[in-house]
Design a protein around this motif. Structure first.
Motif, PDB file in Angstrom:
ATOM      1  N   PRO A 161       0.825  -1.213   0.000  1.00 10.84           N
ATOM      2  CA  PRO A 161       0.000   0.000   0.000  1.00 10.84           C
ATOM      3  C   PRO A 161       0.856   1.259   0.000  1.00 10.84           C
ATOM      4  N   ASP A 162       0.367   2.295  -0.694  1.00 10.09           N
ATOM      5  CA  ASP A 162       0.975   3.634  -0.707  1.00 10.09           C
ATOM      6  C   ASP A 162       2.378   3.671  -1.309  1.00 10.09           C
ATOM      7  N   LEU A 163       2.773   2.653  -2.032  1.00  8.41           N
ATOM      8  CA  LEU A 163       4.079   2.652  -2.685  1.00  8.41           C
ATOM      9  C   LEU A 163       3.910   2.845  -4.192  1.00  8.41           C
ATOM     10  N   TYR A 164       4.898   3.473  -4.816  1.00  5.65           N
ATOM     11  CA  TYR A 164       4.877   3.711  -6.260  1.00  5.65           C
ATOM     12  C   TYR A 164       5.442   2.488  -6.984  1.00  5.65           C
ATOM     13  N   VAL A 165       4.689   2.031  -7.970  1.00  7.88           N
ATOM     14  CA  VAL A 165       5.040   0.808  -8.678  1.00  7.88           C
ATOM     15  C   VAL A 165       4.729   0.966 -10.165  1.00  7.88           C
ATOM     16  N   PHE A 166       5.181  -0.007 -10.955  1.00 12.41           N
ATOM     17  CA  PHE A 166       4.784  -0.097 -12.356  1.00 12.41           C
ATOM     18  C   PHE A 166       3.368  -0.663 -12.433  1.00 12.41           C
ATOM     19  N   PRO A 167       2.602  -0.339 -13.460  1.00 12.52           N
ATOM     20  CA  PRO A 167       1.302  -0.993 -13.643  1.00 12.52           C
ATOM     21  C   PRO A 167       1.485  -2.510 -13.743  1.00 12.52           C
ATOM     22  N   GLY A 168       0.591  -3.253 -13.122  1.00 13.87           N
ATOM     23  CA  GLY A 168       0.697  -4.704 -13.192  1.00 13.87           C
ATOM     24  C   GLY A 168      -0.225  -5.392 -12.219  1.00 13.87           C
ATOM     25  N   GLY A 169      -0.232  -6.714 -12.279  1.00 16.69           N
ATOM     26  CA  GLY A 169      -1.074  -7.503 -11.384  1.00 16.69           C
ATOM     27  C   GLY A 169      -0.984  -8.973 -11.707  1.00 16.69           C
ATOM     28  N   SER A 228      -6.865   5.416 -11.385  1.00 10.20           N
ATOM     29  CA  SER A 228      -7.894   4.403 -11.198  1.00 10.20           C
ATOM     30  C   SER A 228      -7.987   4.068  -9.716  1.00 10.20           C
ATOM     31  N   GLN A 229      -8.874   3.159  -9.371  1.00 14.78           N
ATOM     32  CA  GLN A 229      -8.961   2.712  -7.982  1.00 14.78           C
ATOM     33  C   GLN A 229      -7.714   1.930  -7.576  1.00 14.78           C
ATOM     34  N   GLU A 230      -7.005   1.409  -8.538  1.00 12.33           N
ATOM     35  CA  GLU A 230      -5.822   0.599  -8.258  1.00 12.33           C
ATOM     36  C   GLU A 230      -4.561   1.441  -8.140  1.00 12.33           C
ATOM     37  N   LEU A 231      -4.367   2.363  -9.085  1.00 14.38           N
ATOM     38  CA  LEU A 231      -3.171   3.203  -9.097  1.00 14.38           C
ATOM     39  C   LEU A 231      -3.566   4.674  -9.092  1.00 14.38           C
ATOM     40  N   LEU A 232      -3.019   5.412  -8.135  1.00 10.46           N
ATOM     41  CA  LEU A 232      -3.292   6.832  -7.986  1.00 10.46           C
ATOM     42  C   LEU A 232      -2.038   7.641  -8.329  1.00 10.46           C
ATOM     43  N   ASP A 233      -2.251   8.940  -8.550  1.00  9.37           N
ATOM     44  CA  ASP A 233      -1.125   9.853  -8.766  1.00  9.37           C
ATOM     45  C   ASP A 233      -0.188   9.330  -9.844  1.00  9.37           C
ATOM     46  N   LEU A 234      -0.761   8.877 -10.951  1.00 10.43           N
ATOM     47  CA  LEU A 234       0.051   8.393 -12.065  1.00 10.43           C
ATOM     48  C   LEU A 234       0.923   9.526 -12.604  1.00 10.43           C
ATOM     49  N   GLN A 235       2.195   9.222 -12.810  1.00  8.50           N
ATOM     50  CA  GLN A 235       3.128  10.247 -13.257  1.00  8.50           C
ATOM     51  C   GLN A 235       4.154   9.661 -14.215  1.00  8.50           C
ATOM     52  N   TRP A 236       4.559  10.498 -15.183  1.00  4.17           N
ATOM     53  CA  TRP A 236       5.720  10.196 -16.011  1.00  4.17           C
ATOM     54  C   TRP A 236       6.917  10.849 -15.337  1.00  4.17           C
ATOM     55  N   LEU A 237       7.843  10.058 -14.868  1.00  6.59           N
ATOM     56  CA  LEU A 237       8.938  10.559 -14.046  1.00  6.59           C
ATOM     57  C   LEU A 237      10.281  10.327 -14.728  1.00  6.59           C
ATOM     58  N   ASP A 238      11.152  11.321 -14.596  1.00  2.00           N
ATOM     59  CA  ASP A 238      12.502  11.225 -15.118  1.00  2.00           C
ATOM     60  C   ASP A 238      13.168   9.973 -14.536  1.00  2.00           C
ATOM     61  N   MET A 239      13.598   9.063 -15.395  1.00  2.33           N
ATOM     62  CA  MET A 239      14.156   7.792 -14.929  1.00  2.33           C
ATOM     63  C   MET A 239      15.398   7.983 -14.067  1.00  2.33           C
ATOM     64  N   SER A 240      16.113   9.066 -14.288  1.00  2.00           N
ATOM     65  CA  SER A 240      17.360   9.273 -13.555  1.00  2.00           C
ATOM     66  C   SER A 240      17.176  10.099 -12.285  1.00  2.00           C
ATOM     67  N   ASP A 241      15.927  10.452 -11.946  1.00  2.00           N
ATOM     68  CA  ASP A 241      15.701  11.355 -10.810  1.00  2.00           C
ATOM     69  C   ASP A 241      14.480  10.930 -10.003  1.00  2.00           C
ATOM     70  N   ILE A 242      14.519   9.704  -9.472  1.00  8.42           N
ATOM     71  CA  ILE A 242      13.403   9.207  -8.669  1.00  8.42           C
ATOM     72  C   ILE A 242      13.885   8.713  -7.303  1.00  8.42           C
ATOM     73  N   SER A 243      15.041   9.207  -6.875  1.00 11.55           N
ATOM     74  CA  SER A 243      15.653   8.697  -5.647  1.00 11.55           C
ATOM     75  C   SER A 243      14.796   8.954  -4.416  1.00 11.55           C
ATOM     76  N   CYS A 244      13.966  10.016  -4.433  1.00 12.28           N
ATOM     77  CA  CYS A 244      13.158  10.358  -3.258  1.00 12.28           C
ATOM     78  C   CYS A 244      11.780   9.716  -3.285  1.00 12.28           C
ATOM     79  N   LEU A 245      11.472   8.970  -4.333  1.00 12.45           N
ATOM     80  CA  LEU A 245      10.145   8.389  -4.458  1.00 12.45           C
ATOM     81  C   LEU A 245       9.993   7.196  -3.518  1.00 12.45           C
ATOM     82  N   ASN A 246       8.815   7.082  -2.884  1.00 16.70           N
ATOM     83  CA  ASN A 246       8.528   5.983  -1.966  1.00 16.70           C
ATOM     84  C   ASN A 246       8.113   4.761  -2.782  1.00 16.70           C
ATOM     85  N   MET A 247       9.056   3.860  -3.028  1.00 15.55           N
ATOM     86  CA  MET A 247       8.789   2.708  -3.865  1.00 15.55           C
ATOM     87  C   MET A 247       9.437   1.466  -3.264  1.00 15.55           C
ATOM     88  N   PRO A 248       8.929   0.284  -3.601  1.00 13.82           N
ATOM     89  CA  PRO A 248       9.530  -0.945  -3.073  1.00 13.82           C
ATOM     90  C   PRO A 248      10.977  -1.087  -3.529  1.00 13.82           C
TER      91      PRO A 248
END
Length: 228
Positions: free
Chosen positions: A47-55, A167-187
């Motif tokens: 929960p509350d973590l940023y991930v790639f679309p999937g399931g 969607s109900q599954e993924l919120l706050d969808l964003q296109w993010l710079d691949m080289s600048d996501i160090s502060c993102l809360n992700m697994p």
């Protein structure tokens, strides 16, 4: 991830379920961007973590229509190093699951190759998908998945990046710079696999289909990396 907001159950605590995720990259500008979304707080899994679309792969994914098949090298890699047998149809179903989840979670549709593709499950072209990683959720989680990660690009998939929707599954969808996501809360595993993709694209901005695939599995409490 269909049905992922249900409460944990013992049905998910044992053998990992087959699952798929799609790493979608926009390379239309100088800085390459990757699509990530935040899983809703009600999810039992991450929960509350940023991930790639999937399931998880659903039984119906085996019968979803497609216009172009996976590259033979992708199918070969998907069938490698299995603990239990899987057919080419099962491997294809993983790719179809990733595309279905992308549509359900973000509203984006992979190129169909059809003149009219208005149906909810219009046939899709799998030929541009690369297989870039595999990871099994460690024991001790309420739900465990054996996830295959696919990669494609918005220009190859005929996707307009501006058409994303939460969607109900993924919120706050964003296109993010691949080289600048160090502060993102992700697994941790999402961050590791994204790092692998960055390295892959440094070697070849448009990776081929037969590259070695990192496979992450837990051994004594830590991820071990094998190559498929």
């Amino acid at each position: 991830m269909t049905g992922s907001q249900k409460q944990p159950s013992t049905a998910y605590a044992g053998s990992p379920r087959d699952a798929a995720a799609l790493i979608l990259i926009d390379r239309s500008a100088d800085k390459k961007r990757v699509l990530l979304g935040r899983r809703a707080s009600g999810h039992a899994f991450m929960p509350d973590l940023y991930v790639f679309p999937g399931g998880r792969r659903d039984p119906r994914d085996h019968s979803l229509p497609f216009t172009g098949d996976l590259h033979p090298l992708v199918t070969e890699k998907l069938l490698a190093a299995r603990r239990r047998p899987m057919t080419a149809t099962g491997a294809r179903a993983l790719a179809l699951a990733a595309i279905r989840e992308l549509r359900e979670e973000t509203g984006l549709r992979i190129r169909s190759g059809l003149q009219h593709a208005d149906a909810a499950e219009a046939a899709t072209d799998l030929s541009a998908l690369r297989y870039v990683a595999r990871a099994i959720t460690p024991p001790g989680h309420p739900r465990r998945y054996d996830t295959r990660f696919f990669l494609t690009f918005t220009d190859e998939a005929d996707i307009n990046p501006s058409h994303i929707r939460d969607s109900q599954e993924l919120l706050d969808l964003q296109w993010l710079d691949m080289s600048d996501i160090s502060c993102l809360n992700m697994p941790d595993i999402t961050r590791i696999i994204l790092g692998d993709v960055i390295d892959l694209m440094k070697a070849d901005p448009s990776p081929g289909f037969g590259s070695a695939v990192p496979f992450y599995v837990s051994r004594r409490g830590r991820f071990v990396r094998h190559m498929l």
